[in-house]
Enzyme design. Structure first.
Site, mmCIF file in Angstrom:
data_model
loop_
_atom_site.group_PDB
_atom_site.id
_atom_site.type_symbol
_atom_site.label_atom_id
_atom_site.label_comp_id
_atom_site.label_asym_id
_atom_site.label_seq_id
_atom_site.Cartn_x
_atom_site.Cartn_y
_atom_site.Cartn_z
ATOM 1 N N CYS A 258 3.095 -82.079 -60.194
ATOM 2 C CA CYS A 258 3.411 -81.940 -61.626
ATOM 3 C C CYS A 258 2.413 -81.067 -62.364
ATOM 4 O O CYS A 258 2.728 -80.532 -63.423
ATOM 5 C CB CYS A 258 3.474 -83.323 -62.266
ATOM 6 N N ASP B 7 0.237 -85.904 -56.754
ATOM 7 C CA ASP B 7 -0.374 -85.795 -58.085
ATOM 8 C C ASP B 7 -1.864 -86.074 -57.888
ATOM 9 O O ASP B 7 -2.297 -86.435 -56.784
ATOM 10 C CB ASP B 7 0.287 -86.832 -59.019
ATOM 11 N N ARG C 264 3.355 -89.266 -76.287
ATOM 12 C CA ARG C 264 2.547 -89.427 -75.064
ATOM 13 C C ARG C 264 1.489 -90.469 -75.399
ATOM 14 O O ARG C 264 0.689 -90.264 -76.321
ATOM 15 C CB ARG C 264 1.903 -88.100 -74.655
ATOM 16 N N ARG D 290 10.114 -77.763 -66.644
ATOM 17 C CA ARG D 290 9.774 -78.692 -67.728
ATOM 18 C C ARG D 290 10.441 -78.219 -69.017
ATOM 19 O O ARG D 290 10.931 -79.021 -69.801
ATOM 20 C CB ARG D 290 8.248 -78.791 -67.909
ATOM 21 N N HIS E 79 6.608 -91.161 -66.368
ATOM 22 C CA HIS E 79 6.679 -89.765 -66.840
ATOM 23 C C HIS E 79 8.101 -89.252 -66.578
ATOM 24 O O HIS E 79 8.323 -88.388 -65.724
ATOM 25 C CB HIS E 79 5.637 -88.916 -66.109
ATOM 26 N N GLN F 174 8.923 -85.442 -66.515
ATOM 27 C CA GLN F 174 8.494 -84.762 -65.303
ATOM 28 C C GLN F 174 9.515 -85.002 -64.182
ATOM 29 O O GLN F 174 9.842 -84.081 -63.421
ATOM 30 C CB GLN F 174 7.117 -85.288 -64.874
HETATM 31 N N1 NVA Z 1 -0.637 -88.831 -63.372
HETATM 32 C C1 NVA Z 1 -1.174 -87.852 -64.276
HETATM 33 C C2 NVA Z 1 -0.092 -86.930 -64.714
HETATM 34 C C3 NVA Z 1 -0.520 -85.823 -65.630
HETATM 35 C C4 NVA Z 1 0.620 -84.947 -66.031
HETATM 36 C C5 NVA Z 1 -1.807 -88.539 -65.461
HETATM 37 O O1 NVA Z 1 -1.240 -89.524 -65.959
HETATM 38 O O2 NVA Z 1 -2.884 -88.125 -65.885
HETATM 39 N N1 CP Z 2 2.806 -82.193 -65.950
HETATM 40 C C1 CP Z 2 2.413 -82.477 -67.197
HETATM 41 O O1 CP Z 2 2.891 -83.409 -67.849
HETATM 42 O O2 CP Z 2 1.475 -81.620 -67.694
HETATM 43 P P1 CP Z 2 0.689 -81.818 -69.057
HETATM 44 O O3 CP Z 2 -0.188 -83.027 -68.914
HETATM 45 O O4 CP Z 2 -0.124 -80.544 -69.207
HETATM 46 O O5 CP Z 2 1.655 -81.989 -70.178
#
Ligand code: NVA
Ligand code: CP
Length: 318
Positions: free
Chosen positions: A257, A217, A99, A285, A126, A129
């Site tokens: 998500c 989101d 990540r 997930r 992502h 997701q």
């Molecule tokens: N769009 C959000 C998703 C978190 C799972 C982010 O990137 O923070």
């Molecule tokens: N939806 C998602 O990716 O959650 P986290 O950021 O908690 O991993």
């Protein structure tokens, strides 16, 4: 990047048939010991709850052991280059997940890795997701044929991957964002190449009319915290509430998500209401993490056929 190794940086690294194959594997009760005696390395430059838990549990369910590292302790890009980290990790582990703040980092890791690399979220994508969201919708709908999905809100990483994945499996896609917050024309062209209907809107009301799923989101993703005030202003009036949901199909699903900000992008009545599919999404997930590992590790195993193995240079025993 070795052509023999499959990575998942964006959902369209899988063909449409392969997306469906991963969904089938995810829905299967089979849990082969593909990872018995093997490990998976997971690096997180940003916070995570669902993704970390889903991947760690999926690895354990396949008989393996996950080694999770925070970006800071690894010093990804600061203590040493991300490519050096990936080169070394790929000599320990059967697979790497990362990540990252910048999509370029996970792409660079894939170029040097000897094992599959999974993007566990970047500023751009992502894909994990998207797989969970597609499994959730298939479980609700039975099939994707003739269905439409509407994204309401920021044209962000989750939006981009979900729209690509949905179009790949034949779902019609509607994308509604305030001006300046939508996907760019190159992304739209990429989504349109699958041949399904892809429409853009600057008004959520018109976008959701009769749709089968309403997805959103947060307004400010990780990395956009400094813009939160400006974004709250730009997204004012874009909350998905009961009134907006009432314009969608009567049995339309609400997807998010998570984590969610009740009162901003979605009202409590919707996310905690009967049309909300968010808890199934979160559970999926895990199932899709396991399905994805099964798919990538199976590919990986098939690459090392006996003929290939016999042809590899070996060090003579001393
Ligand atoms: N769009 C959000 C998703 C978190 C799972 C982010 O990137 O923070
Ligand atoms: N939806 C998602 O990716 O959650 P986290 O950021 O908690 O991993």
């Amino acid at each position: 990047m070795s052509p023999a190794i499959r990575h998942l940086i964006e959902i369209d690294d899988l063909s449409p048939d392969e997306v469906l194959r991963v969904l089938d594997l995810s829905a299967s009760p089979d849990r082969p010991g593909l990872l018995a005696g093997r490990t998976v390395g997971l690096v997180f430059e940003k916070p995570s709850m669902r993704t970390r838990n889903a991947m760690e549990v999926a690895v354990a369910q396949l008989g393996g052991y996950p080694v999770t590292m925070q970006g800071q302790e690894v010093g990804l890009g600061s203590r040493e280059p991300a490519t050096d980290v990936a080169t070394v990790l790929s000599r320990y582990h059967a697979l790497i997940g990362a990540r990252v703040n910048d999509d370029i980092t996970v792409r660079a890791m894939a170029t040097v890795s000897r094992v599959p690399v999974i993007n566990l979220l970047s500023d751009r994508s992502h894909p994990c997701q998207a797989l969970a969201d597609l499994l959730t919708l298939r479980n609700l709908w039975g099939s994707f044929r003739g269905r439409s999905l509407t994204w309401v809100g920021d044209g962000n990483n989750v939006c981009r991957s979900l729209a690509l994945g949905a179009a790949a499996v034949g779902i019609d896609v509607r994308l509604a964002s305030p001006g300046g917050y939508g996907l760019d024309p190159a992304d739209l062209a990429s989504i349109r190449r699958f041949g399904t209907s892809v429409e853009t809107f600057d008004d959520p009301t018109a976008a959701v009319r009769g749709t089968d799923a309403v997805c959103t989101d947060v307004w400010s993703s990780m990395g956009h915290e400094a813009e939160a005030g400006v974004r709250r202003g730009a997204f004012s009036g874009w909350t998905i509430d009961a009134r907006l949901m009432s314009l969608a199909a009567p049995d339309a699903a609400f997807l998010h998500c998570l984590p969610a900000h009740r009162g901003e992008e979605v009202s409590s009545a919707v996310i905690d209401g009967p049309q909300s599919a968010v808890w199934d999404q979160a559970e999926n997930r895990l199932h899709t993490a396991r399905g994805l590992l099964m798919f990538l590790l199976d590919k990986d195993r098939r690459v090392i056929t006996k003929a290939t193995w016999d042809g590899l240079p070996r060090r003579r025993p001393t």
